[in-house]
Design a protein around this motif. Structure first.
Motif, PDB file in Angstrom:
ATOM      1  N   VAL A 180       0.814  -1.214   0.000  1.00 14.71           N
ATOM      2  CA  VAL A 180       0.000   0.000   0.000  1.00 14.71           C
ATOM      3  C   VAL A 180       0.847   1.263   0.000  1.00 14.71           C
ATOM      4  CG1 VAL A 180      -1.820  -1.173   1.274  1.00 14.71           C
ATOM      5  CG2 VAL A 180      -0.113   0.115   2.532  1.00 14.71           C
ATOM      6  N   HIS A 181       2.171   1.103   0.014  1.00 16.88           N
ATOM      7  CA  HIS A 181       3.040   2.228   0.323  1.00 16.88           C
ATOM      8  C   HIS A 181       3.131   3.290  -0.748  1.00 16.88           C
ATOM      9  CE1 HIS A 181       5.216  -0.906  -1.697  1.00 16.88           C
ATOM     10  NE2 HIS A 181       6.216  -0.111  -1.954  1.00 16.88           N
ATOM     11  N   CYS A 182       2.461   3.106  -1.881  1.00 14.86           N
ATOM     12  CA  CYS A 182       2.455   4.139  -2.926  1.00 14.86           C
ATOM     13  C   CYS A 182       1.015   4.451  -3.343  1.00 14.86           C
ATOM     14  CB  CYS A 182       3.273   3.695  -4.128  1.00 14.86           C
ATOM     15  SG  CYS A 182       5.029   3.499  -3.767  1.00 14.86           S
ATOM     16  N   SER A 183       0.109   4.566  -2.383  1.00 11.05           N
ATOM     17  CA  SER A 183      -1.311   4.803  -2.677  1.00 11.05           C
ATOM     18  C   SER A 183      -1.690   6.233  -2.312  1.00 11.05           C
ATOM     19  CB  SER A 183      -2.180   3.854  -1.850  1.00 11.05           C
ATOM     20  OG  SER A 183      -1.768   2.528  -2.047  1.00 11.05           O
ATOM     21  N   ASP A 184      -2.720   6.758  -2.993  1.00  7.93           N
ATOM     22  CA  ASP A 184      -3.228   8.081  -2.618  1.00  7.93           C
ATOM     23  C   ASP A 184      -3.643   8.069  -1.143  1.00  7.93           C
ATOM     24  OD1 ASP A 184      -3.507   9.731  -5.245  1.00  7.93           O
ATOM     25  OD2 ASP A 184      -4.281   7.756  -5.743  1.00  7.93           O
TER      26      ASP A 184
ATOM     27  N   GLY B 304      14.397  -3.387  -7.907  1.00  7.03           N
ATOM     28  CA  GLY B 304      14.554  -3.288  -6.462  1.00  7.03           C
ATOM     29  C   GLY B 304      13.390  -2.864  -5.600  1.00  7.03           C
ATOM     30  N   SER B 305      12.187  -2.673  -6.147  1.00  6.26           N
ATOM     31  CA  SER B 305      11.134  -2.171  -5.251  1.00  6.26           C
ATOM     32  C   SER B 305      10.603  -3.266  -4.334  1.00  6.26           C
ATOM     33  CB  SER B 305       9.997  -1.521  -6.031  1.00  6.26           C
ATOM     34  OG  SER B 305       9.223  -2.481  -6.694  1.00  6.26           O
ATOM     35  N   LYS B 306      10.014  -2.838  -3.224  1.00  3.89           N
ATOM     36  CA  LYS B 306       9.512  -3.760  -2.206  1.00  3.89           C
ATOM     37  C   LYS B 306       8.753  -2.992  -1.137  1.00  3.89           C
ATOM     38  CE  LYS B 306      12.457  -4.960   0.926  1.00  3.89           C
ATOM     39  NZ  LYS B 306      12.135  -3.982   1.984  1.00  3.89           N
ATOM     40  N   ALA B 307       7.969  -3.744  -0.361  1.00  2.00           N
ATOM     41  CA  ALA B 307       7.273  -3.195   0.809  1.00  2.00           C
ATOM     42  C   ALA B 307       8.278  -3.106   1.972  1.00  2.00           C
ATOM     43  CB  ALA B 307       6.098  -4.091   1.147  1.00  2.00           C
ATOM     44  N   PRO B 308       7.877  -2.557   3.125  1.00  2.73           N
ATOM     45  CA  PRO B 308       8.851  -2.229   4.178  1.00  2.73           C
ATOM     46  C   PRO B 308       9.707  -3.376   4.728  1.00  2.73           C
ATOM     47  CG  PRO B 308       6.748  -1.193   4.665  1.00  2.73           C
ATOM     48  CD  PRO B 308       6.530  -2.071   3.483  1.00  2.73           C
ATOM     49  N   ILE B 309       9.124  -4.540   4.940  1.00  2.00           N
ATOM     50  CA  ILE B 309       9.888  -5.613   5.587  1.00  2.00           C
ATOM     51  C   ILE B 309      11.052  -6.030   4.691  1.00  2.00           C
ATOM     52  CG2 ILE B 309       9.746  -7.980   6.494  1.00  2.00           C
ATOM     53  CD1 ILE B 309       8.105  -5.918   8.119  1.00  2.00           C
ATOM     54  N   GLN B 311      14.154  -4.012   5.627  1.00  2.00           N
ATOM     55  CA  GLN B 311      14.951  -2.796   5.851  1.00  2.00           C
ATOM     56  C   GLN B 311      14.288  -1.511   5.369  1.00  2.00           C
ATOM     57  OE1 GLN B 311      17.668  -2.625   7.616  1.00  2.00           O
ATOM     58  NE2 GLN B 311      18.137  -4.787   7.880  1.00  2.00           N
ATOM     59  N   GLY B 312      12.987  -1.539   5.113  1.00  2.72           N
ATOM     60  CA  GLY B 312      12.302  -0.336   4.652  1.00  2.72           C
ATOM     61  C   GLY B 312      11.839  -0.473   3.215  1.00  2.72           C
ATOM     62  N   ALA B 313      10.781   0.272   2.874  1.00  2.00           N
ATOM     63  CA  ALA B 313      10.208   0.185   1.530  1.00  2.00           C
ATOM     64  C   ALA B 313      11.135   0.851   0.511  1.00  2.00           C
ATOM     65  CB  ALA B 313       8.840   0.854   1.509  1.00  2.00           C
ATOM     66  N   LEU B 314      11.114   0.333  -0.696  1.00  2.00           N
ATOM     67  CA  LEU B 314      11.908   0.910  -1.788  1.00  2.00           C
ATOM     68  C   LEU B 314      11.049   1.010  -3.042  1.00  2.00           C
ATOM     69  CD1 LEU B 314      15.153  -1.275  -1.416  1.00  2.00           C
ATOM     70  CD2 LEU B 314      14.946   1.152  -0.821  1.00  2.00           C
ATOM     71  N   LEU B 315      11.335   2.027  -3.850  1.00  6.55           N
ATOM     72  CA  LEU B 315      10.814   2.070  -5.212  1.00  6.55           C
ATOM     73  C   LEU B 315      11.902   1.520  -6.126  1.00  6.55           C
ATOM     74  CD1 LEU B 315       9.240   5.628  -5.110  1.00  6.55           C
ATOM     75  CD2 LEU B 315       7.994   3.595  -5.777  1.00  6.55           C
ATOM     76  N   SER B 316      11.507   0.949  -7.240  1.00 10.45           N
ATOM     77  CA  SER B 316      12.523   0.477  -8.184  1.00 10.45           C
ATOM     78  C   SER B 316      13.256   1.658  -8.801  1.00 10.45           C
ATOM     79  CB  SER B 316      11.876  -0.337  -9.303  1.00 10.45           C
ATOM     80  OG  SER B 316      11.528  -1.613  -8.844  1.00 10.45           O
ATOM     81  N   SER B 317      14.515   1.447  -9.171  1.00  9.79           N
ATOM     82  CA  SER B 317      15.268   2.500  -9.849  1.00  9.79           C
ATOM     83  C   SER B 317      15.806   1.959 -11.176  1.00  9.79           C
ATOM     84  CB  SER B 317      16.400   3.016  -8.964  1.00  9.79           C
ATOM     85  OG  SER B 317      17.368   2.016  -8.781  1.00  9.79           O
ATOM     86  N   VAL B 318      16.135   2.891 -12.054  1.00  8.43           N
ATOM     87  CA  VAL B 318      16.463   2.534 -13.442  1.00  8.43           C
ATOM     88  C   VAL B 318      17.718   1.653 -13.509  1.00  8.43           C
ATOM     89  CG1 VAL B 318      17.168   3.452 -15.692  1.00  8.43           C
ATOM     90  CG2 VAL B 318      15.384   4.609 -14.358  1.00  8.43           C
ATOM     91  N   LEU B 319      17.596   0.566 -14.255  1.00  9.40           N
ATOM     92  CA  LEU B 319      18.724  -0.336 -14.481  1.00  9.40           C
ATOM     93  C   LEU B 319      19.144  -0.275 -15.947  1.00  9.40           C
ATOM     94  CD1 LEU B 319      20.423  -2.436 -12.931  1.00  9.40           C
ATOM     95  CD2 LEU B 319      18.866  -4.189 -13.765  1.00  9.40           C
ATOM     96  N   VAL B 320      18.148  -0.344 -16.834  1.00 10.20           N
ATOM     97  CA  VAL B 320      18.418  -0.196 -18.263  1.00 10.20           C
ATOM     98  C   VAL B 320      17.405   0.824 -18.799  1.00 10.20           C
ATOM     99  CG1 VAL B 320      18.633  -1.375 -20.481  1.00 10.20           C
ATOM    100  CG2 VAL B 320      19.091  -2.633 -18.359  1.00 10.20           C
ATOM    101  N   PRO B 321      17.899   1.979 -19.277  1.00  6.56           N
ATOM    102  CA  PRO B 321      16.955   3.030 -19.686  1.00  6.56           C
ATOM    103  C   PRO B 321      16.018   2.616 -20.822  1.00  6.56           C
ATOM    104  CG  PRO B 321      19.184   3.916 -19.430  1.00  6.56           C
ATOM    105  CD  PRO B 321      19.296   2.428 -19.309  1.00  6.56           C
TER     106      PRO B 321
END
Lengths: 360, 403
Positions: A180-184, B304-309, B311-321
């Protein structure tokens, strides 16, 4: 190998999607030119060939009985040549090649209690987790809160009258099976007390090194209790993530008095206009109050209403807050700002206001 | 079961009221055929009274030869609710794009009515068909019928999860690669990694056809595949003018909302500076009849994105444009192989690949998988001067560029 074992089928994957595509979709696959919205929940996609496929989208409670699924199958037979699909937000979509059948299908769906809507600037279905229906680590229920919230936000599903799309999600603990961490708006079940360690059984059911290394803050230490090998938790370092419980059943987190709900706002996954972003804390704690969680419903509806009234066209909730600033968000929503809103985990400093840009 | 033997569910009955479809009604409906559902309702009512769950920590159950796909679930009150003493979940690979025929739906329903509670999720958070609640003894028979009907299980534990995708080219004009084919190919390719957990932790792949990212791949997938294009936005000037005539304020609602202000509207013509476009989709979303993604299509790969468990939540970042569509599958397979090899070697127990990258640093990760650094990978170059220079480079003292 016995004859029976030889016949065992494994590792085949799902049926190929090609078998399930509507003939109009198969014919125009990859050749769509544009789409338009005919009504909330009703889309028309137009192909290069001039062919049209109509979609009627209805909300579901996600938890579906086989009886309801068969009813959907019957409707698909009656209106869609047997073709239907589901969306990433647990809506069911009926695919029609005949525009004339749309109203009759909508009528039947409404009579069965499945609202048509959830497109564009409507609130789509709330994606959610299992909660008390099926999860061992939940700090709250999922389906019940979703039902209570959507009962009140029903008209926002069937009408497209918000400034932009609004996506609500619920996860019943920090594991966030519902991500849910990227929801409005995110409704997130939380624990607020450390695990209650079952010293009697711990060393029998858990691997100590795995348990100790599972803690993100290093709060778990070995300790001998009544002659038994066990652990202790440094309370000041525990942030109630429940990760230890995931690896060790002797560390239960459930606590009826202290478990509850937190509300997070302003996240998005779409790249449209602004970059994807995380939801931020709006309300650190609301009590679990089944069956209808009135405090949670009021809080969510308040945020939706204030956003609807104040945001400009095309502004997602987080984009609206980016423009007006967090102080104004808290002022307009009447939500108190507390010490809990200030991050203190890794990289916390990145969330501090590192400029003199202040709105008065 | 006679009505007077049905569990009393005063609190849950409240949730049958109101306009939104009710999950309680669904459970009761399934309960007409399946006594399991009565005990499920009874236990859930107790959870509502006591404000706590009554499921025990999952145990290891599954089907023969698989290490995943079934989530073990047991009631902590088996004497009181014997029919849900075991209440395991089966995760079933969904067909790409979540398309079905009515016959396929009925086949799934018949199997689950014979071997389980008759309750499902269409679908679970990862995308699988979820069969909710059965006994250990029913797992093999259910699996046998599923595979005979052409279905198979998804992943759980430290395994590959069933990839998922948006509706893609099947019903969307914006899809910049074939998300259904990619998702289906990946699902088939990695059946072994899905069914026999080989990793430090879970691995998710999600395929979105355009940067609107309808399957939330940037937030929810270890490997996010997001469709994009390299050439110019296709523009139909007559259609743009039509939007203007219909009352759309193109300057305010389109140009001023563009994140790089790369478009101008003089009241007659829309001029787009495509070199400055970041492919956000806003203008295309607002004027779908007038603007379309370009024709040099492919995907951006992010990691690399994931929920918190943990070490904390992450958004994915660019690997191949950018990977051109025709090279996508080969590139993915090769990259996935290298990523898994490194993660397998250096990942800690329960460390997602995104967390591993945080720990060892993206530059080291790029070295390990054989990718060159590119400026598209960062929001900005580092602002901290603590640089770990590599020994051999410092020794060589190269002529600084631009000196």
């Amino acid at each position: 190998m016995s004859a029976q074992a030889a016949k065992r089928i494994t590792d085949i994957g799902p049926p190929h999607y090609d078998k399930f595509l509507h003939p109009v979709i198969k014919k125009n696959y990859g050749k769509w030119v544009y789409h338009e919205t005919l009504a909330p929940g009703v889309l028309c996609h137009v192909a290069e060939s001039g062919d049209r496929i109509y979609t009627v989208r209805a909300g579901s409670p996600r938890l579906l009985s086989v009886q309801t699924l068969r009813r959907f199958a019957d409707l698909a037979d009656k209106y869609c040549g047997g073709h239907l699909r589901f969306t990433s937000r647990n809506n069911v979509e009926f695919l029609l090649d005949n525009k004339e059948k749309i109203e009759a299908l909508k009528k039947e769906l409404n009579e069965l209690g499945f609202p048509v809507g959830g497109t564009n600037n409507a609130i789509s279905n709330i994606v959610h987790t299992q909660g008390w229906v099926h999860c061992h680590s939940s700090a709250t229920d999922a389906s019940g809160i979703v039902k209570a919230v959507m009962d009140v936000l029903y008209d926002r599903f069937t009408h497209e009258d918000l400034p932009a799309k609004l996506r609500v999600a619920l996860a019943c603990c920090l594991n966030m099976c519902g991500a849910v961490h990227c929801s409005d708006i995110a409704i997130l079940g939380i624990h607020r007390r450390p695990p209650k360690i079952q010293h009697d059984v711990l060393s029998k059911v858990c691997e100590l090194p795995t348990l100790i290394s599972s803690c993100p803050t290093g709060a778990i230490r070995t300790k001998t209790v009544d002659g038994k090998q066990s652990v202790e938790v440094v309370e000041e370092q525990c942030m109630y993530c429940g990760n230890c419980y995931t690896v060790c059943p002797a560390m239960p987190m459930n606590d009826p008095e202290n478990d509850g709900i937190s509300i997070w706002v302003g996240g998005k996954v779409s790249n449209a206009r602004s970059a994807p972003k995380f939801s931020k804390l709006a309300i650190p704690y609301l009590p679990n109050n089944p069956p209808r969680w009135p405090e949670v419903v009021r809080a969510v509806v308040n945020i939706v209403d204030v956003y609807a009234k104040n945001a400009k066209k095309f502004e997602r909730l987080g984009e609206w807050i980016d423009r007006i600033g967090w102080p104004r968000f808290f002022e307009l929503t009447g939500i108190p700002f507390t010490r809990y809103h200030i991050d203190d985990f890794k990289h916390a400093g990145l969330s501090y206001a590192r400029s003199a840009h202040i709105r008065f | 079961m006679a009505d007077d033997q049905k569990p009393k569910t005063k609190l849950l009955d409240e949730l049958e009221k109101g306009p939104w479809p009710s999950f309680v009604k669904e459970i009761k409906q399934a309960g007409e055929k399946s006594p399991v559902c009565d005990d499920l309702l009874g236990q859930l009512e107790l959870s509502y009274e006591e404000k706590k769950g009554h499921w025990k920590h999952g145990g290891i159950v599954g089907v023969l030869g698989y290490g995943g796909g079934v989530i073990g679930r047991y009631s902590d009150l088996p004497d009181k609710f014997p029919n849900v003493a075991h209440f395991h979940t089966m995760r079933v690979n969904q067909p790409a794009g979540w398309f079905y025929t009515s016959d396929a739906i009925r086949t799934l329903c018949d199997i689950w009515e014979r071997h389980g509670s008759g309750l499902t999720n269409m679908h679970g958070s990862t995308g699988d068909i979820i069969f909710l609640g059965t006994k250990t003894s029913e797992l093999e028979p259910a699996f046998k019928e599923l595979t005979e009907a052409g279905f198979d299980l998804g992943g759980s534990g430290s395994a590959m999860r069933t990839p998922s995708c948006c509706v893609g080219p099947a019903r969307c004009e914006w899809s910049c690669y074939d998300t259904l084919k990619t998702c289906d190919d990946l699902t088939r390719q990695y059946q072994d990694e899905m069914h026999r957990p080989p990793f430090p932790y879970k691995f998710k792949i999600k395929c979105s056809g355009c940067p609107n990212d309808c399957v939330a791949s940037i937030a929810r997938a270890d490997l996010s595949i997001i469709g994009t294009w390299k050439d110019d936005i296709r523009q139909d000037d007559a259609a743009v003018a039509q939007y203007a005539r219909a009352g759309l304020d193109i300057r305010k609602d389109v140009c001023d909302r563009c994140p790089t202000r790369c478009m101008e509207w003089d009241g007659q013509k829309l001029a787009i500076n495509n070199r400055e476009c970041v492919h956000c989709m806003h203008c295309i979303n607002v004027m779908p009849k007038a603007l379309r993604p370009g024709q040099e299509r492919g995907a951006t790969l992010l990691i690399g994105s994931k929920a918190p468990i943990v070490q904390g939540a992450l958004l994915s970042s660019v690997l191949v444009p950018f990977v051109p569509e025709n090279e996508l599958m080969d590139t993915l397979k090769e990259l996935i192989r290298r990523i898994w090899e490194f993660w397998d070697e250096y990942g800690n127990n329960r460390e997602r690949v995104g967390e591993l990258i945080q720990r060892v640093g993206m530059a080291n990760f790029l070295d390990a998988i054989g990718l060159d650094p590119a400026p598209e990978m960062v929001a900005a170059p580092r602002d901290n001067p603590y640089i770990f220079f590599q020994k051999e480079e410092a020794a060589a003292e190269p002529e600084p560029a631009g000196a």
